[in-house]
Design an enzyme around this catalytic site. Sequence first.
Site, PDB file in Angstrom:
ATOM      1  N   GLY A   1     -60.967 -17.540 -70.963  1.00 54.20           N
ATOM      2  CA  GLY A   1     -59.566 -17.162 -70.821  1.00 54.20           C
ATOM      3  C   GLY A   1     -58.911 -17.817 -69.616  1.00 54.20           C
ATOM      4  O   GLY A   1     -59.305 -18.901 -69.183  1.00 54.20           O
ATOM      5  N   SER A   2     -57.925 -17.110 -69.057  1.00 57.28           N
ATOM      6  CA  SER A   2     -57.016 -17.727 -68.078  1.00 57.28           C
ATOM      7  C   SER A   2     -57.698 -18.250 -66.830  1.00 57.28           C
ATOM      8  O   SER A   2     -57.103 -19.051 -66.105  1.00 57.28           O
ATOM      9  CB  SER A   2     -55.958 -16.720 -67.664  1.00 57.28           C
ATOM     10  OG  SER A   2     -55.253 -16.288 -68.791  1.00 57.28           O
ATOM     11  N   THR A   3     -58.915 -17.776 -66.522  1.00 58.97           N
ATOM     12  CA  THR A   3     -59.579 -18.323 -65.337  1.00 58.97           C
ATOM     13  C   THR A   3     -59.766 -19.836 -65.487  1.00 58.97           C
ATOM     14  O   THR A   3     -59.889 -20.545 -64.496  1.00 58.97           O
ATOM     15  CB  THR A   3     -60.952 -17.665 -65.125  1.00 58.97           C
ATOM     16  OG1 THR A   3     -61.622 -17.574 -66.371  1.00 58.97           O
ATOM     17  CG2 THR A   3     -60.797 -16.271 -64.553  1.00 58.97           C
TER      18      THR A   3
END
Lengths: 135, 570
Positions: B279-281
């Site tokens: 995800g956004s990491t």
Amino acid sequence: MRRVTILWFLVAACLGVALFLVKYEVQDREEKLAALHREILANQEAVHVLEAEWSYLNRPSNLEAMVRRHLDLVPLDTTRLGRIEQLPIRLPSFEEAGTMTAGIREAAAATDDLPAFAPPAPLPRPITISAKVRR
Amino acid sequence: MTDFPQIQAGKSVRLEGVTKQALEIGRNRLILAGCLLTLAFTAVAGRVVELSALRDHNEPTVPTAAADAALQTGRADIVDRNGLLVATSLRTPSLYADPSEVLDPARAARRLTTVLTDLAVPEVEAKLRANRRFVWLKRSLTPHEQYRVNALGIPGLHFMDEWKRIYPQSSLMAHVVGFTDIDDRGISGVERSFDDVLRDGREPLHLSIDLRIQHIVRQELAHQISLFEAIGGTGIVLDVDTGETVAMVSLPDFDPNMAAEMSDDQRFNRATLGVYEMGSTFKIFNTAMALDAGTVTLRDGYDASKPIKIARFTINDFHGENRWLSVAEIFKYSSNIGSVKMAMDVGTERQKEFMGRMGMLQPMSLELPERGYPLVPSPWRPINTMTISFGHGLSVSPMHLAAGVATVVNGGIKRPTTLLKTTGRVLGEEVLKPSTSEVMRKLMRLVVMDGTGRNADAEGYLVGGKTGTAEKAGGGRGYARKSLLSSFVAAFPVNDPKYVILIMVDEPKGQKFSHGYATGGWVAAPAVKRIVERAAPLLGVAPVDMDAPEIRRDLLVDLPDAGGKRLASF
């Protein structure tokens, strides 16, 4: 001729007895050595077991539970950490400051609310250093 | 005999004839015997000289005492970086029987099971009736059990000492150390990867793990998991300058002392074996890639007002701002639309090359047998470029993510991660420009100061990081809206990073106090904050005054606003 022969007989007999004694002495000491080695091994094993028990009892979770139960310690927060530079200038030694402490005591006696010994207050703000350039 | 001459004192006698001859023979024989004896003694003397003087140049070998007694434990100890015991071998008695010596198997079995209650009568009886000379009855008895079995006095039962592997830290280090089988062979974890070394060695194996930090990470992770009713999670702390793993936790875990009783879920190492769409990491890598490739600078931005439609997918923003966003804002608000546009400007080829350079396409270099193989799209299409920009479509292990972030923040140097204590400088390979690394550190600080990661702001420790909330791929096609993977990856102190922390929680459920959210900012960030606060004093990281002008200058980000006018924010 007779005397020489007797002398040699005596020497031989002495050597025989000495050899006999030394032999038994060595045997005795070897047994002792082996016993000591056995003892050392047994002790090493006992130490080994105790080390295992020590680290079992020193599990962080165990220590934490014990600290909670028996001590009033709390996690360290940033306000309790400081640097050497934050320490105030060292107070003069007892002899040098004889008159000064006397003054404080007198003041304490006079006002009744000043402590006899006033600890120096730390600086309000930590001193920081700029980040060093990496690499 | 009268013809013998009279012998008188002082007078020499001359002998003649037969008498003389006999004397001559006697003398010759004596000389011969003397010569032989002399030869023999010379030989003996020569041998003595040879043995004592020539062979060893010293006294003939005296029976020396056997070398100092030293305990042989069969398998070397494993200790943490401070020398605390993690795994050791202890001698335990094991019970075996010689069935031919057992007089009454039925009675013996009945009596034995009254002492060893975990054994079943029929099984023991069958073993005691076996037509063999040796059957194991029970391995590794406690001293108390041994005493009670001895007290029964059953003939034919014997004990044999065996070395048993003991893990004093029980489940704390479960996935790192792994465990051994009953014959002391490493089955998983470090026990497996260093099996040969441990078997031969007497010197303990020093791990890079710090038990205290490991405990803190495990405790905080477990707290968040129970708070958000999650099914599991993982926590990793890496030293960015050496690649040492200071802590590695995967929950649920198991007690390696009772390895036989664990389930597959407990045994599964989420930190290194599990591969997830993070995800956004991943926007950390996406932004670093664009900045490093030079396709954008902090002064640029993208229009994030309209969702992107491609094929049957619509890419939208979670924290929708619906306007033009600068690169820093895209990162701060975790804008998917902006990230996709940023990645498209870099291009598919360069993205693939970049991910390879960061080590995201191969298994980790780590001393564990449990290493997950990243799930890499093949072929790598533009749609993959789009989804990978915000962390979907490329599955890596959490360890990959933590190591990648360490590379981004440490000045752009990729170093292999390790579980062994290292000393001295660790050489690495430069994969990013130092300037990119510096900008990324500032952007990560921005996220914690007024972005999605505010819950991770540990006072005084300058935490910088990125939240991630991924929807897990469902059973069939598409993504399950309700099963999330919430993570937070952080570096601290961000002006000169020392450690990277990753917390990832598997399937957290939104709670009342979190207003129904189960995002990385709500689930993982608070754990990171508490870990930093508790671990920093142990790791030797001093707090700083966050308002000090030097710190503010270090973290200053030059932000353009929508109208092109610049304003400083930090």
